[in-house]
Design a protein around this motif. Structure first.
Motif: not given
Length: 468
Positions: A113, A26-27, A70, A2-4, A47-48, A117
Motif C-alpha cells: 500500500l 482496513y475496509d 491496483v 484502505s480498501r482491500i 487499493d489492494l 501510494s
C-alpha cells in the motif's frame, strides 16, 4: 481507510483473513472466484487485491490485468513456488506462501500500500507497450538485444521486484543494476554493491548481516552489515553463485521476512531493501548439483534480465570503442585519435571473450601506445586467430579448403565431405592437425582451453597421437 478485496475460494481462510484485516482498520470485501469478484465489484475502486493463485474457473492471475493499476498480492502454497514466480512475471506485486504468518501478511500489505501510494497512476494516453529507454542510462546500444534490455529495465525499475541479472563477465551487469536503482523510487537512497566472490567465506555473513562484539575472534566491536547499510535502498549482490550455502540460508530468510539478525545476536531487525543479484553461472544447474539452494533460486528468479555478450551486438562494438577512445584521450590529455578501417574490421571479427571490459582495456592500451593520430590493429593487442570460435573456424575452413578430402578407411575411395556438423568439424580438425601441433597449439587454434579440448576428445572418442 484502505480498501482491500480478498478473492479466496476456501471460506475458512477468507473469513479468517477478513477478520484479521478488519481488526487492523482496513475496509475489506471478499469473493470466492474471479468471475464473482468482477460481477460484484469495480476492481479499480480498491487499493489492494489479495487473491489465491488457484481458484475455481479463472486463476487469480487474471485479476492482474482486470485490476489495472491496483496492486495484486498472490497467495500460494509452498508446493506452487514455481507458479508464484510466474505470477510475478505476469505483474503481481508480490506473493505470500500459505499458511502465512499474520505479522508477515500485515507487513506485506502495508509495504504494498505504501509503494502504491508513491507510484503515479498511468494515464490512458500513455503507451505502456513501447518503453523508451531513459536518456541517462549508462549504456550504449542500438542493437535489438540492447533495446529490449532497456525496455525491461524501465519496466522492472518501477517495481520492488527482486531481479536476477545473467550474463558473461564484463557485459555490464552492475551497470544494469545501477540503471534499475536510478530509475526506481529508491533512487535517493543508497545502492550497496557487494562482490560475493571477493569476500572470504568466513567473513561473508558478518559483512552482509553485521556482528555483535565478541561474536567471533577479532570482533572487537559491534558492526552493522551491508544489508542494513542499504536500508531504504538497493542491495546488489554480484556473483551470487559464489555465496556459501550457510549464507544462502540467511539470505533466504532476509528475502522472506525482510529482517536480519547480526552474527552473535538474538534480536532481529526489520529492513526495507530491494535485492538485485547477478551471476555468470547457471544457478539452475548449481541447484541441481546441490551447490545452490533451490528455494533461494526461485526466490531470486522473479524477474530475469539477460545481458547480451559483446560479440552479439554488431555495430555497437564500434560505437562503444569510439566512446572509450574519446574518454581515454580526454583522461590522458592527449590529442584526439581515430580508429583505422583495419581496426574497425578487426574489432567486428573478434570474439571478445572479455566483453565490454576487454574492449575498454584494449582501447586504453592502444591510446597509451599510439604514436600517430590513428589506432591501428597492432596497438589493440588482439590475437584474432587464438580467439576464433569453432563456428568461425568452420566457415574459414570451408572457404579456404572447399576441396579438402578425407580418407574414410584404408584403400577406400576418397570423397569430399560436405554438411559437417560442429562435432564432425572438431574431430576432423584435430585428427588432421595433431601431428603438426601440440595440445596447447590445438586448443589455442580452436579458441578453447586444454581442459575443454581434452573433454571433447573424451566425448567424441578422438585418440591422442601416439608418443614417439
Amino acid at each position: 481507510m484502505s480498501r482491500i478485496l480478498i478473492v479466496e475460494d476456501e471460506q475458512v481462510i477468507r473469513s479468517a483473513l477478513r477478520r484479521l484485516l478488519e481488526k487492523h482498520n482496513y475496509d475489506v470485501s471478499d469473493a470466492g472466484a474471479v468471475d464473482e469478484a468482477v460481477a460484484q465489484f469495480s476492481l479499480t475502486d480498491f487499493d489492494l487485491i489479495i487473491s489465491d493463485l488457484r481458484l475455481p474457473g479463472a486463476p487469480g492471475t487474471d485479476l492482474i490485468k482486470l485490476a489495472g493499476h491496483v496492486p495484486v498480492l498472490i497467495m500460494t502454497s509452498y508446493g506452487s513456488m514455481r507458479s508464484a514466480v510466474d505470477a510475478m512475471k505476469l505483474g503481481a506485486k508480490d506473493y505470500i506462501a500459505k499458511p502465512f504468518n499474520h505479522d508477515e501478511m500485515l507487513e506485506t500489505i502495508a509495504a504494498l500500500l505504501a509503494t502504491a501510494s508513491e507510484e503515479p497512476v498511468e494515464t490512458p494516453a500513455a503507451d505502456s507497450s513501447s518503453v523508451e529507454p531513459s536518456h541517462n542510462l549508462p549504456f550504449i546500444g542500438q542493437c535489438e538485444p540492447m533495446q529490449a534490455l532497456f525496455g525491461r529495465i524501465a519496466k522492472v525499475a518501477r517495481t520492488d521486484a527482486t531481479v536476477l541479472i545473467l550474463g558473461e563477465s564484463g557485459t555490464g551487469k552492475e551497470l544494469a543494476a545501477r540503471a534499475i536503482h536510478d530509475q526506481s523510487p529508491r533512487a535517493q537512497a543508497p545502492m550497496i554493491s557487494v562482490n560475493c566472490a571477493a569476500i572470504p567465506e568466513t567473513l561473508i555473513e558478518s559483512e552482509l548481516f553485521g556482528h555483535e562484539k565478541g561474536s567471533f575472534t577479532g570482533a572487537n566491536s559491534a558492526r552493522s552489515g551491508l544489508i542494513e547499510a542499504a536500508d531504504g535502498g538497493t542491495l546488489f549482490l554480484d556473483e551470487i553463485g559464489e555465496l556459501p550455502l550457510e549464507a544462502q540460508a540467511r539470505l533466504l530468510r532476509f528475502l522472506q521476512e525482510s529482517e536480519i539478525r547480526k552474527v552473535g545476536s538474538v534480536q532481529s531487525k526489520k529492513v526495507n531493501v530491494r535485492l538485485i543479484a547477478a551471476t555468470h553461472r547457471n544457478l539452475k544447474e548449481l541447484a541441481r548439483a546441490g551447490e545452490f539452494r533451490e528455494d533461494l533460486y526461485y526466490r531470486l528468479y522473479v524477474m530475469e534480465l539477460k545481458m547480451p555478450p559483446l560479440r552479439n551486438r554488431g555495430e555497437d562494438i564500434i560505437e562503444l570503442a569510439e566512446k572509450f577512445l574519446a574518454d581515454a584521450c580526454e583522461r590522458m590529455a592527449c590529442p584526439t585519435l581515430s580508429l583505422s578501417p583495419e581496426s574497425r574490421a578487426m574489432m567486428l571479427a573478434y570474439n571478445w571473450p572479455g566483453n565490454v571490459r576487454e574492449l575498454e582495456n584494449a582501447i586504453e592500451r592502444a591510446v597509451i601506445l599510439a604514436d600517430t593520430n590513428s589506432i591501428t590493429p597492432d596497438l589493440l593487442g588482439l590475437d584474432i586467430d587464438a580467439k576464433l570460435t569453432l563456428d568461425q573456424l568452420e566457415s574459414r575452413f570451408v572457404e579456404h579448403e572447399p576441396q579438402q578430402e578425407q580418407v574414410v578407411n584404408a584403400g577406400a575411395q576418397r570423397q569430399p565431405q560436405q554438411g559437417l556438423s560442429l562435432d564432425d568439424y572438431f574431430q576432423r580438425f584435430v585428427l588432421e592437425h595433431q601431428d603438426q601441433m601440440s595440445e596447447t597449439e590445438l586448443a589455442k587454434k580452436l579458441g578453447v582451453s586444454r581442459k575443454c579440448l581434452w573433454e571433447r576428445r573424451q566425448k567424441l572418442g578422438i585418440p591422442r597421437k601416439p608418443k614417439g
